[in-house]
Enzyme design. Structure first.
Site, mmCIF file in Angstrom:
data_model
loop_
_atom_site.group_PDB
_atom_site.id
_atom_site.type_symbol
_atom_site.label_atom_id
_atom_site.label_comp_id
_atom_site.label_asym_id
_atom_site.label_seq_id
_atom_site.Cartn_x
_atom_site.Cartn_y
_atom_site.Cartn_z
ATOM 1 N N CYS A 10 -12.435 2.728 -28.988
ATOM 2 C CA CYS A 10 -13.719 3.389 -29.219
ATOM 3 C C CYS A 10 -14.494 3.584 -27.917
ATOM 4 O O CYS A 10 -15.532 2.951 -27.688
ATOM 5 C CB CYS A 10 -14.533 2.576 -30.210
ATOM 6 S SG CYS A 10 -13.589 2.287 -31.700
ATOM 7 N N GLU A 11 -13.951 4.394 -27.044
ATOM 8 C CA GLU A 11 -14.573 4.729 -25.760
ATOM 9 C C GLU A 11 -14.097 6.129 -25.402
ATOM 10 O O GLU A 11 -12.909 6.424 -25.522
ATOM 11 C CB GLU A 11 -14.055 3.807 -24.628
ATOM 12 C CG GLU A 11 -14.227 2.345 -24.835
ATOM 13 C CD GLU A 11 -15.421 1.757 -24.088
ATOM 14 O OE1 GLU A 11 -16.061 2.471 -23.302
ATOM 15 O OE2 GLU A 11 -15.701 0.576 -24.332
ATOM 16 N N ARG B 196 -5.259 2.568 -16.005
ATOM 17 C CA ARG B 196 -5.313 3.338 -14.744
ATOM 18 C C ARG B 196 -5.974 4.715 -14.891
ATOM 19 O O ARG B 196 -6.797 5.077 -14.059
ATOM 20 C CB ARG B 196 -3.917 3.468 -14.125
ATOM 21 C CG ARG B 196 -3.249 2.121 -13.809
ATOM 22 C CD ARG B 196 -2.053 2.250 -12.876
ATOM 23 N NE ARG B 196 -2.468 2.621 -11.552
ATOM 24 C CZ ARG B 196 -2.393 3.825 -11.060
ATOM 25 N NH1 ARG B 196 -1.843 4.800 -11.748
ATOM 26 N NH2 ARG B 196 -2.852 4.090 -9.855
ATOM 27 N N GLY C 134 0.757 -1.239 0.000
ATOM 28 C CA GLY C 134 0.000 0.000 0.000
ATOM 29 C C GLY C 134 0.787 1.289 0.000
ATOM 30 O O GLY C 134 0.214 2.365 -0.213
ATOM 31 N N TYR D 103 0.639 -2.299 -12.205
ATOM 32 C CA TYR D 103 -0.768 -2.264 -12.613
ATOM 33 C C TYR D 103 -0.923 -1.697 -14.028
ATOM 34 O O TYR D 103 -1.900 -1.024 -14.335
ATOM 35 C CB TYR D 103 -1.611 -1.490 -11.580
ATOM 36 C CG TYR D 103 -1.412 -2.015 -10.175
ATOM 37 C CD1 TYR D 103 -1.841 -3.295 -9.844
ATOM 38 C CD2 TYR D 103 -0.760 -1.265 -9.195
ATOM 39 C CE1 TYR D 103 -1.627 -3.812 -8.571
ATOM 40 C CE2 TYR D 103 -0.543 -1.768 -7.922
ATOM 41 C CZ TYR D 103 -0.975 -3.045 -7.618
ATOM 42 O OH TYR D 103 -0.767 -3.548 -6.360
ATOM 43 N N TYR E 80 -9.193 4.722 -12.634
ATOM 44 C CA TYR E 80 -9.022 5.355 -11.314
ATOM 45 C C TYR E 80 -8.767 6.861 -11.420
ATOM 46 O O TYR E 80 -8.297 7.459 -10.445
ATOM 47 C CB TYR E 80 -7.821 4.741 -10.572
ATOM 48 C CG TYR E 80 -7.717 3.246 -10.614
ATOM 49 C CD1 TYR E 80 -8.616 2.435 -9.930
ATOM 50 C CD2 TYR E 80 -6.706 2.633 -11.349
ATOM 51 C CE1 TYR E 80 -8.503 1.061 -9.976
ATOM 52 C CE2 TYR E 80 -6.587 1.249 -11.395
ATOM 53 C CZ TYR E 80 -7.491 0.476 -10.708
ATOM 54 O OH TYR E 80 -7.367 -0.885 -10.749
ATOM 55 N N GLU F 248 3.957 -6.814 1.855
ATOM 56 C CA GLU F 248 3.520 -7.190 0.505
ATOM 57 C C GLU F 248 3.548 -5.980 -0.431
ATOM 58 O O GLU F 248 2.526 -5.618 -1.020
ATOM 59 C CB GLU F 248 2.087 -7.743 0.568
ATOM 60 C CG GLU F 248 1.899 -8.908 1.526
ATOM 61 C CD GLU F 248 0.423 -9.257 1.755
ATOM 62 O OE1 GLU F 248 -0.472 -8.533 1.285
ATOM 63 O OE2 GLU F 248 0.179 -10.273 2.427
ATOM 64 N N PRO F 249 4.678 -5.320 -0.576
ATOM 65 C CA PRO F 249 4.693 -4.143 -1.440
ATOM 66 C C PRO F 249 4.638 -4.538 -2.920
ATOM 67 O O PRO F 249 5.250 -5.526 -3.327
ATOM 68 C CB PRO F 249 6.052 -3.492 -1.125
ATOM 69 C CG PRO F 249 6.923 -4.640 -0.721
ATOM 70 C CD PRO F 249 6.021 -5.626 -0.021
ATOM 71 N N GLY F 250 3.891 -3.796 -3.687
ATOM 72 C CA GLY F 250 3.826 -4.048 -5.128
ATOM 73 C C GLY F 250 4.251 -2.809 -5.883
ATOM 74 O O GLY F 250 5.341 -2.721 -6.443
HETATM 75 N N1 LLP Z 1 -1.469 -7.027 -0.564
HETATM 76 C C1 LLP Z 1 -2.773 -7.133 -0.867
HETATM 77 C C2 LLP Z 1 -3.613 -8.047 -0.101
HETATM 78 C C3 LLP Z 1 -3.305 -6.340 -1.905
HETATM 79 O O1 LLP Z 1 -4.599 -6.426 -2.203
HETATM 80 C C4 LLP Z 1 -2.472 -5.464 -2.628
HETATM 81 C C5 LLP Z 1 -2.989 -4.651 -3.724
HETATM 82 C C6 LLP Z 1 -1.106 -5.408 -2.282
HETATM 83 C C7 LLP Z 1 -0.644 -6.210 -1.233
HETATM 84 C C8 LLP Z 1 -0.129 -4.522 -2.994
HETATM 85 O O2 LLP Z 1 -0.428 -3.187 -2.822
HETATM 86 P P1 LLP Z 1 0.576 -2.047 -3.332
HETATM 87 O O3 LLP Z 1 1.817 -2.126 -2.493
HETATM 88 O O4 LLP Z 1 0.862 -2.300 -4.768
HETATM 89 O O5 LLP Z 1 -0.189 -0.793 -3.133
HETATM 90 N N2 LLP Z 1 -4.877 -1.583 -9.728
HETATM 91 C C9 LLP Z 1 -4.818 -0.537 -8.739
HETATM 92 C C10 LLP Z 1 -4.204 -1.024 -7.429
HETATM 93 C C11 LLP Z 1 -4.893 -2.228 -6.872
HETATM 94 C C12 LLP Z 1 -4.234 -2.758 -5.618
HETATM 95 C C13 LLP Z 1 -4.782 -4.085 -5.265
HETATM 96 N N3 LLP Z 1 -4.197 -4.703 -4.115
HETATM 97 C C14 LLP Z 1 -4.051 0.650 -9.302
HETATM 98 O O6 LLP Z 1 -3.615 0.593 -10.448
HETATM 99 O O7 LLP Z 1 -3.895 1.666 -8.620
#
Ligand code: LLP
Length: 418
Positions: free
Chosen positions: A343-344, A313, A239, A372, A317, A274-276
């Site tokens: 076409c949107e 995105r 997050g 993402y 969003y 759990e960083p993404g």
């Molecule tokens: N852990 C869980 C349980 C999650 O649901 C998520 C993201 C993460 C970790 C990783 O979160 P991060 O560190 O990346 O913020 N598609 C959207 C974001 C959706 C996030 C979903 N869950 C966007 O493009 O902003």
């Protein structure tokens, strides 16, 4: 900090000239910087260096096998949310005992696959899921390691569609039910309670909601221990936001880590993260070529060859992505609506974005598209999935090729009667 830099008016990814890469591979194309992926992983992991910590990269952010291999090489674990992501993580060589399985809708088959693989932990999101995991494990004569994902009822996240920690969200076990469900879990033969899990949202640019949620969870752990429940792990989810060139500057991982150490130090637990986005977001750009400059009655449109199907995105969003000319242009900036060919009307990357005057054939880079981006792309309008390229120094490799039209229709078949 990322490795997409301007060199004498030309945009480079590490030591690769993006104009030359685009001429070679074609556009649109996602380009990732390996050095940036590694750097972001290390910045995060180093912030927790003195604490017992597992950084389980959230595979959903960017699940390309090559990206996962880079992170596996750094010692990353994985946070997966489907059997498909588990397959990818295993294929990339991520250690099984560094994999956690999240998600509200794990099916029986997915649970069996993860149990069979021997992952570190299931993050359980509901009572029925707890019982299904128990049934599957007990039938196999096993005990599934679990944490309950609790919903702390804290608002957070860059957009309502990516906020997950409020009680009206589908995620996690309701706060009021958590203690009782732990007691229920302890009585089951097919699960072994290991810890607590929380994840409140994504693109969070302020420490306050994290601290509010983590403090609540810390007191829950004290209560659970008072109930006689052993808690060894605390998964704090992902997050942490990234700078997108507009809006608030999110906290540095060092400040995030300092707050977490303060809140969790008395608990003596192993931390899981759990960083993404924080790892992959600014490690990628979407390169696209201008097809037309169209003068509307009220607007000037920059029509590029990438669409909302390639990077959803902004449409989904209202997300801001910086857009940079790949070769510097001169002249006073003028406002463009930067749009794709789909076409949107929502196929728009930016509205009234000031850019130097652009021409058909020019290249643009949509910045901060490493997380993402490709993972949320589709073939809508029968547009080929965007290829992905990984850069290391002055080399690059195609890590997902652009499918041919025959590849794209190869899973389809007409019934005999046609
Ligand atoms: N852990 C869980 C349980 C999650 O649901 C998520 C993201 C993460 C970790 C990783 O979160 P991060 O560190 O990346 O913020 N598609 C959207 C974001 C959706 C996030 C979903 N869950 C966007 O493009 O902003």
């Amino acid at each position: 900090m990322h490795h997409f830099t301007d060199r004498g008016g030309r945009l480079f990814a590490e030591d690769v000239d993006l104009s030359a890469l685009a001429a070679d591979v074609g556009t649109p194309v996602y380009v990732y910087s390996e050095a940036t992926l590694r750097r972001h992983f290390r910045v995060f992991a180093d912030a927790f260096a003195e604490t017992e910590t597992l950084v389980a990269y959230s595979v959903k952010a960017n699940s390309n096998i090559a990206v996962l291999k880079v992170l596996a090489d750094e010692g990353a674990g994985a946070d997966v949310v489907s059997a498909g992501e588990l397959h990818r993580a295993m294929k990339a060589g991520i250690a099984l005992k560094r994999i956690v399985f999240s998600g509200v809708g794990k099916t029986r088959d997915e649970i069996a696959a993860a149990l069979d693989a021997g992952i570190l932990q299931f993050n359980v999101e509901s009572a029925p899921e707890l019982h299904l995991i128990n049934d599957v494990a007990a039938a196999a004569g096993a005990r599934a390691p679990i944490a309950l994902r609790v919903n702390p009822d804290v608002a957070a996240g860059g957009h309502e569609k990516i906020s997950t920690g409020k009680k009206e969200d589908k995620f996690g076990v309701p706060w009021s039910a958590a203690r009782a469900l732990y007691a229920e879990a302890r009585a089951l033969d097919g699960v072994a309670v290991k810890g607590v899990d929380v994840h409140i949202g994504s693109q969070i640019d302020d420490l306050a909601p994290f601290e509010a949620a983590f403090s609540k969870v810390a007191s829950l752990i004290n209560d659970l221990r008072a109930d006689g429940c052993e808690i060894d792990t605390l998964d704090l989810g992902g997050g942490l936001g990234i700078p997108y060139g507009e809006g608030a500057i999110p906290p540095h991982p060092d400040d995030y880590a300092a707050m977490i150490k303060r809140v969790t130090a008395p608990l003596d637990v192993k931390l899981i993260f759990e960083p993404g986005r924080m790892i992959a977001g600014n490690a990628g750009v979407l390169l696209s070529r201008v097809v037309y400059v169209k003068e509307g009655e009220e607007k000037r449109f920059l029509i590029i060859d990438a669409g909302m199907n390639d990077l959803v995105r902004p449409a989904m969003y209202d997300a801001h992505h910086d857009i940079r000319p790949v070769a510097a242009r001169t002249g006073d900036k003028v406002p463009y609506d930067v749009v794709g060919p789909v076409c949107e009307s929502s196929d728009r990357f930016a509205k009234d974005r000031p850019l130097e005057p652009m021409q058909a054939g020019d290249l643009v880079a949509v910045m901060s598209a490493g997380a993402y981006g490709a993972v949320q792309s589709s073939q809508y309008n029968t547009r080929a999935l965007v290829p992905e390229v990984l850069v290391r120094g002055d080399q690059y490799a195609v890590i997902r090729r652009r499918p041919t039209f025959d590849d794209m229709v190869s899973l389809e078949a007409a019934p005999d009667w046609l």
